[in-house]
Design an enzyme around this catalytic site. Structure first.
Site, PDB file in Angstrom:
ATOM      1  CB  CYS A  91      38.442  42.517  30.069  1.00 56.53           C
ATOM      2  SG  CYS A  91      39.902  42.005  30.950  1.00 56.53           S
TER       3      CYS A  91
ATOM      4  CG  HIS B 211      35.100  40.704  31.122  1.00 54.48           C
ATOM      5  ND1 HIS B 211      35.770  39.304  30.572  1.00 54.48           N
ATOM      6  CD2 HIS B 211      35.787  41.113  31.893  1.00 54.48           C
ATOM      7  CE1 HIS B 211      36.898  39.499  31.195  1.00 54.48           C
ATOM      8  NE2 HIS B 211      37.092  40.322  32.029  1.00 54.48           N
TER       9      HIS B 211
ATOM     10  CG  ASN C 143      39.265  37.665  33.329  1.00 52.94           C
ATOM     11  OD1 ASN C 143      39.167  37.872  32.221  1.00 52.94           O
ATOM     12  ND2 ASN C 143      39.240  38.822  34.163  1.00 52.94           N
TER      13      ASN C 143
HETATM   14  O1  UT7 Z   1      39.070  41.092  33.753  1.00 52.65           O
HETATM   15  C1  UT7 Z   1      39.571  42.625  34.461  1.00 52.65           C
HETATM   16  C2  UT7 Z   1      38.562  42.703  35.332  1.00 52.65           C
HETATM   17  N1  UT7 Z   1      38.913  42.310  36.435  1.00 52.65           N
HETATM   18  C3  UT7 Z   1      37.867  42.050  37.449  1.00 52.65           C
HETATM   19  O2  UT7 Z   1      36.874  42.428  37.117  1.00 52.65           O
HETATM   20  C4  UT7 Z   1      38.302  41.663  38.737  1.00 52.65           C
HETATM   21  C5  UT7 Z   1      37.492  42.173  40.116  1.00 52.65           C
HETATM   22  N2  UT7 Z   1      37.886  41.719  41.231  1.00 52.65           N
HETATM   23  C6  UT7 Z   1      37.569  40.687  41.897  1.00 52.65           C
HETATM   24  O3  UT7 Z   1      37.128  39.700  41.080  1.00 52.65           O
HETATM   25  C7  UT7 Z   1      37.847  40.465  43.052  1.00 52.65           C
HETATM   26  O4  UT7 Z   1      38.465  41.476  43.928  1.00 52.65           O
HETATM   27  C8  UT7 Z   1      39.254  39.325  43.158  1.00 52.65           C
HETATM   28  C9  UT7 Z   1      38.820  37.893  42.917  1.00 52.65           C
HETATM   29  C10 UT7 Z   1      40.474  39.703  42.542  1.00 52.65           C
HETATM   30  C11 UT7 Z   1      39.489  39.381  44.844  1.00 52.65           C
HETATM   31  O5  UT7 Z   1      38.589  38.860  45.772  1.00 52.65           O
HETATM   32  P1  UT7 Z   1      38.259  39.932  46.902  1.00 52.65           P
HETATM   33  O6  UT7 Z   1      36.923  39.272  47.597  1.00 52.65           O
HETATM   34  O7  UT7 Z   1      38.133  41.401  46.449  1.00 52.65           O
HETATM   35  O8  UT7 Z   1      39.395  39.644  47.927  1.00 52.65           O
HETATM   36  P2  UT7 Z   1      40.304  40.538  48.610  1.00 52.65           P
HETATM   37  O9  UT7 Z   1      41.222  40.836  47.614  1.00 52.65           O
HETATM   38  O10 UT7 Z   1      39.706  41.814  49.371  1.00 52.65           O
HETATM   39  O11 UT7 Z   1      40.961  39.674  49.578  1.00 52.65           O
HETATM   40  C12 UT7 Z   1      40.288  38.797  50.607  1.00 52.65           C
HETATM   41  C13 UT7 Z   1      41.146  38.146  51.417  1.00 52.65           C
HETATM   42  C14 UT7 Z   1      42.448  38.431  51.801  1.00 52.65           C
HETATM   43  O12 UT7 Z   1      42.862  38.079  53.078  1.00 52.65           O
HETATM   44  P3  UT7 Z   1      43.003  38.794  54.545  1.00 52.65           P
HETATM   45  O13 UT7 Z   1      43.819  39.927  53.991  1.00 52.65           O
HETATM   46  O14 UT7 Z   1      41.368  39.089  54.571  1.00 52.65           O
HETATM   47  O15 UT7 Z   1      43.350  37.926  55.321  1.00 52.65           O
HETATM   48  C15 UT7 Z   1      43.341  38.029  50.511  1.00 52.65           C
HETATM   49  O16 UT7 Z   1      44.723  37.765  51.005  1.00 52.65           O
HETATM   50  O17 UT7 Z   1      41.334  36.839  50.648  1.00 52.65           O
HETATM   51  C16 UT7 Z   1      42.709  36.598  50.470  1.00 52.65           C
HETATM   52  N3  UT7 Z   1      43.040  35.888  49.213  1.00 52.65           N
HETATM   53  C17 UT7 Z   1      42.827  34.843  48.960  1.00 52.65           C
HETATM   54  N4  UT7 Z   1      42.842  33.621  49.657  1.00 52.65           N
HETATM   55  C18 UT7 Z   1      42.925  32.530  49.269  1.00 52.65           C
HETATM   56  C19 UT7 Z   1      43.249  36.553  48.213  1.00 52.65           C
HETATM   57  N5  UT7 Z   1      43.460  35.654  46.831  1.00 52.65           N
HETATM   58  C20 UT7 Z   1      43.113  34.564  47.552  1.00 52.65           C
HETATM   59  C21 UT7 Z   1      43.085  33.313  47.031  1.00 52.65           C
HETATM   60  N6  UT7 Z   1      43.236  32.064  48.007  1.00 52.65           N
HETATM   61  N7  UT7 Z   1      43.472  33.024  45.667  1.00 52.65           N
END
Ligand code: UT7
Length: 317
Positions: A110, A244, A274
């Site tokens: 990225c 980004h 993204n």
């Molecule tokens: O460009 C490269 C650089 N990339 C980035 O900068 C990405 C940085 N990270 C992020 O943007 C975030 O960490 C994500 C968007 C990838 C994920 O968001 P988060 O708030 O960190 O979610 P999480 O992984 O902690 O998941 C929280 C909950 C989980 O459920 P439980 O275990 O709490 O029941 C996931 O299973 O959200 C769930 N979840 C979803 N729910 C609905 C994960 N993805 C989804 C989804 N829809 N698409």
């Protein structure tokens, strides 16, 4: 260093995939994606490659710059999603626009566009290259595991390009890499060697979202402060930050810590998602087209991602 931006362009494939469309593919919904990431829709390719996007974005950037393909002495494209390792996307652009100059790709996920920009700037500074075409182009839909809801809702396809020439407008710049595959990894095609004994990994994006999130916020803040210091400027001297577009919450956290008003931060993640190396140049091109930039405005571009890597620079318009 001695460069200025002469023109920018961008290209997004026609097909738009909304959050509701995605909810028919994986267990997700518009509310989660909008609130946790900030994406409402993204563009995905049905037939075009990263090279096709790059060619169209480059044509648009050339048109805006008033520079002809024959006046381009170097083409550098940042990509991690080329259809071919050879030819390069930059080489495909060279052939399509009718340039006759060296052309090569760089890979830094990225942060790739800012690595490519800095590379081209160094060629111009060294002498011999008058104008360069710098591109970021990605067909990330090819690298996404479409059964993994934690990644497939984030990414999109597209390209952005900038024509640069000699000038005094590159006020500060930094590149950063902290190598390792623990946080983000995208394995490439593993091949079928009968001699290779290690297990082959799936060629899809793996990302520890929360670790990436923390890295991203910290690096935006640290890198922006570092380039400001290098240029002897303060955040109040900056007209716009073009970050980004990875997650709206990353942008908002960083804005708060930098004490910069969010209306000075260019955001298009809601419409584009993204797009990795294409993210910053697409955003830059959209900012240019908005007519908001005035001569003399100072803008910061900053990016972070796989590598882990990050980069930032200050450009005077
Ligand atoms: O460009 C490269 C650089 N990339 C980035 O900068 C990405 C940085 N990270 C992020 O943007 C975030 O960490 C994500 C968007 C990838 C994920 O968001 P988060 O708030 O960190 O979610 P999480 O992984 O902690 O998941 C929280 C909950 C989980 O459920 P439980 O275990 O709490 O029941 C996931 O299973 O959200 C769930 N979840 C979803 N729910 C609905 C994960 N993805 C989804 C989804 N829809 N698409």
């Amino acid at each position: 260093m001695g460069i200025k931006i002469l023109g920018t362009g961008s290209y997004l494939p026609e097909k738009v995939l909304t959050n509701d469309d995605l909810s028919k593919i994986v267990d997700t919904n518009d509310e989660w994606i909008s609130q946790r990431v900030g994406v409402k829709e993204r563009h995905v390719s049905e037939t075009e490659t990263a090279a096709d996007f790059a060619i169209e974005a480059s044509r648009r950037a050339l048109e805006k710059s008033g520079i002809t393909a024959q006046e381009i002495d170097l083409i550098v494209c940042a990509t991690i999603s080329s259809e071919t390792l050879c030819p390069t996307v930059a080489g495909m652009v060279q052939a399509a626009i009718g340039a006759s100059c060296p052309a090569f790709d760089v890979s830094s996920a990225c942060s790739g566009f800012l690595f490519a920009l800095d590379t081209a700037a160094a060629f111009i500074d060294r002498g011999g290259v008058r104008n360069a075409l710098v591109i970021g182009s990605e067909r990330l839909s090819k690298l996404v595991d479409w059964s993994d809801r934690s990644t497939c809702v984030i990414f999109g396809d597209g390209a952005g390009a900038a024509v640069i020439g000699k000038g005094d407008n590159y006020l500060a710049h930094l590149l950063y890499t902290s190598g390792g595959n623990e946080v983000i990894e995208i394995p490439s095609f593993g091949g079928s060697s009968p001699f290779y004994k290690n297990e082959l990994k799936h060629p899809y994006i793996f990302m520890d979202g929360q670790e990436t999130f923390k890295f991203a916020v910290k690096k935006i803040v640290d890198d922006v402060n570092a380039v400001l210091e290098m240029a002897n400027l303060t955040i109040d001297d900056i007209a716009y930050i073009v970050p980004h577009q990875a997650n709206i919450r990353i942008i908002d956290y960083a804005a708060k810590r930098l004490k910069i008003s969010t209306d000075k931060i260019f955001v298009n993640i809601d419409k584009v998602g993204n797009t990795s190396a294409a993210s910053v140049p697409i955003a830059l091109s959209e900012l240019c087209n908005s007519g908001k930039l005035k001569k003399g405005d100072k803008i910061i571009m900053c990016a972070f991602g796989g590598g882990l890597s990050s980069a930032a620079c200050i450009i005077e318009w």
